[in-house]
Design a protein around this motif. Structure first.
Motif, PDB file in Angstrom:
ATOM      1  N   THR A 101      46.462  10.519 -45.742  1.00 47.99           N
ATOM      2  CA  THR A 101      46.140  10.991 -44.579  1.00 47.99           C
ATOM      3  C   THR A 101      46.874  10.070 -43.554  1.00 47.99           C
ATOM      4  O   THR A 101      47.542   9.079 -43.822  1.00 47.99           O
ATOM      5  CB  THR A 101      44.517  11.252 -44.430  1.00 47.99           C
ATOM      6  N   LYS A 118      40.638  19.027 -41.417  1.00 49.11           N
ATOM      7  CA  LYS A 118      39.682  18.270 -41.982  1.00 49.11           C
ATOM      8  C   LYS A 118      39.422  18.708 -43.726  1.00 49.11           C
ATOM      9  O   LYS A 118      39.139  19.699 -43.953  1.00 49.11           O
ATOM     10  CB  LYS A 118      38.320  17.945 -41.442  1.00 49.11           C
ATOM     11  N   TYR A 129      41.912  13.867 -43.428  1.00 47.90           N
ATOM     12  CA  TYR A 129      42.732  14.965 -42.567  1.00 47.90           C
ATOM     13  C   TYR A 129      44.240  15.355 -43.185  1.00 47.90           C
ATOM     14  O   TYR A 129      44.759  14.348 -43.566  1.00 47.90           O
ATOM     15  CB  TYR A 129      42.870  14.405 -41.248  1.00 47.90           C
TER      16      TYR A 129
END
Length: 398
Positions: free
Chosen positions: A324, A361, A368
């Protein structure tokens, strides 16, 4: 800021449109390798079988309150007994590589290397042979967090420089017994999380947070030297004969400056250097990044000239775990947990100024999906460290 955001949104829109189309193997070059990944403590079970010694995670997971649901990996998915079924599943799914780690206490129960555990050697020989029979390449990680408990209790584990010698002996033994078939080696998986989780916040084994401002960086320092020592052994004794390669596996959440302000741009650069530079700068430049030296001072250990010689050319590739990304701004007083995070003086954000989320998300609170972040990490590594070979070892969503 607006212009920067527009460019990034275009990247995201482009990537999102691609995900609507069916992806198949033919979309990738013939030499592109798809695989799956595990670690020994998370899957093997059989903690008291086959001559295995205890690891720091055996002890840590049995301390009340350390694991949210009170679970442990005494059995896990029972890979120790069911490895053949697991490998058949990997083959049925069409993967051609399997990354797994070797349990140090299953090879040397006390970690000291005085006597090799032949049952442990036999187990991993069986796993490797079963993989090759299915046409699956073994990618082996030497250390995925399960330090022999005896080494922690007797010498302090990663806090004692003697650990470099013991790790090198463990690595040498693995090269000797498995290197005729294993051609891809990773030394240590995510040393950042071992150092921070184990010796700063205490959220991971061995759960220390007593003197984190020193212990965190000392543990990391010794892991860097242990990596280099293992690579030196592989290069000098095995590489020419066995024809393999060896590297370090690091992780990075890409840090994107939240504005065009110089202080935020510097904060984003600093954040990446505290993640990647902490471990890659010593391998390529012989020392830690200046941003770390400036903020940590004498808490950050020094490399001797002998250390620097060992570090030179001490990786054939970089393994990258990338899940992420975050937006980052400068924060004089960080609210993050632990000395390591506070020392960076950054605030990590997941929303742009207009409230738009950085990416979709996923199921995990922290995760994310930010495709452009991975692209930026790869470009950063290539530009900063002279275009080394890179393997994406871990990626995905939960």
């Amino acid at each position: 800021m607006a212009k920067k955001k527009h460019v990034l949104k275009e990247d995201v829109e482009h990537d999102d449109s691609n995900t609507k189309n069916q992806v198949c193997r033919a979309d990738f070059p013939p030499h592109f390798v798809f695989g799956v990944s595990t670690s020994s403590y998370q899957i093997e079970g059989g903690v008291n079988e086959g001559g295995r010694g205890k690891s720091i995670w055996d002890a840590f997971s049995h301390i009340e309150g350390k694991i949210i649901d009170g679970s442990n990996a005494d059995v896990a998915v029972d890979h120790y007994h069911r490895y053949k079924e697991d490998i058949e599943l990997i083959s049925d799914l069409g993967f051609k590589a399997y990354r797994f780690s070797i349990s140090w206490p299953r090879i040397f129960p006390d970690g000291l290397g005085t006597k090799v555990n032949e049952e442990g050697i036999a187990f991993y020989n069986n796993v490797i042979d079963a993989l090759l029979e299915e046409g699956i390449q073994p990618f082996v990680t030497l250390y995925h967090w399960d330090l022999p408990l005896h080494l922690h209790e007797s010498i302090g584990g990663w806090l004692n420089k003697q650990i470099v010698y013991y790790f090198a002996k463990f690595a040498d033994t693995c090269f000797e017994h498995f290197g005729d078939r294993v051609k891809n080696w990773g030394t240590i998986n995510e040393p950042l999380h071992i150092a921070v989780g184990g010796y700063d916040t205490g959220r991971s084994a061995p759960g220390r947070n007593h003197n984190s401002s020193i212990e965190t960086y000392l543990a990391a320092h010794h892991m860097i030297l242990a990596h280099a020592a293992a690579v030196s052994i592989y290069h000098s004794k095995y590489k020419d004969k066995q024809g393999g390669q060896i590297g370090l596996v690091v992780d990075c959440e890409w840090a994107e400056a939240n504005s065009d302000k110089i202080e935020d741009q510097c904060a984003a650069q600093r954040r990446v250097e505290f993640q990647l530079g902490w471990f890659l700068h010593p391998l390529y430049f012989g020392d830690y990044p200046e941003s770390m030296r400036d903020r940590l001072g004498d808490q950050l250990p020094q490399f001797t000239e002998e250390d620097k010689e060992l570090l030179e050319s001490s990786t054939d590739f970089i393994g990258l775990n990338q899940y992420t990304s975050r937006l980052v701004s400068h924060a004089k007083d960080s609210v993050e947990e632990g000395h390591f995070e506070k020392a960076q003086q950054v605030a990590k954000i997941v929303e742009w100024e207009d409230g738009e989320i950085i990416g979709e998300k996923a199921a995990s609170e922290w995760l994310y999906i930010v495709p452009w972040g991975m692209r930026k990490v790869l470009n950063y590594i290539s530009h900063t460290y002279n275009n080394p070979p890179i393997y994406i070892m871990e990626n995905g969503m939960e």
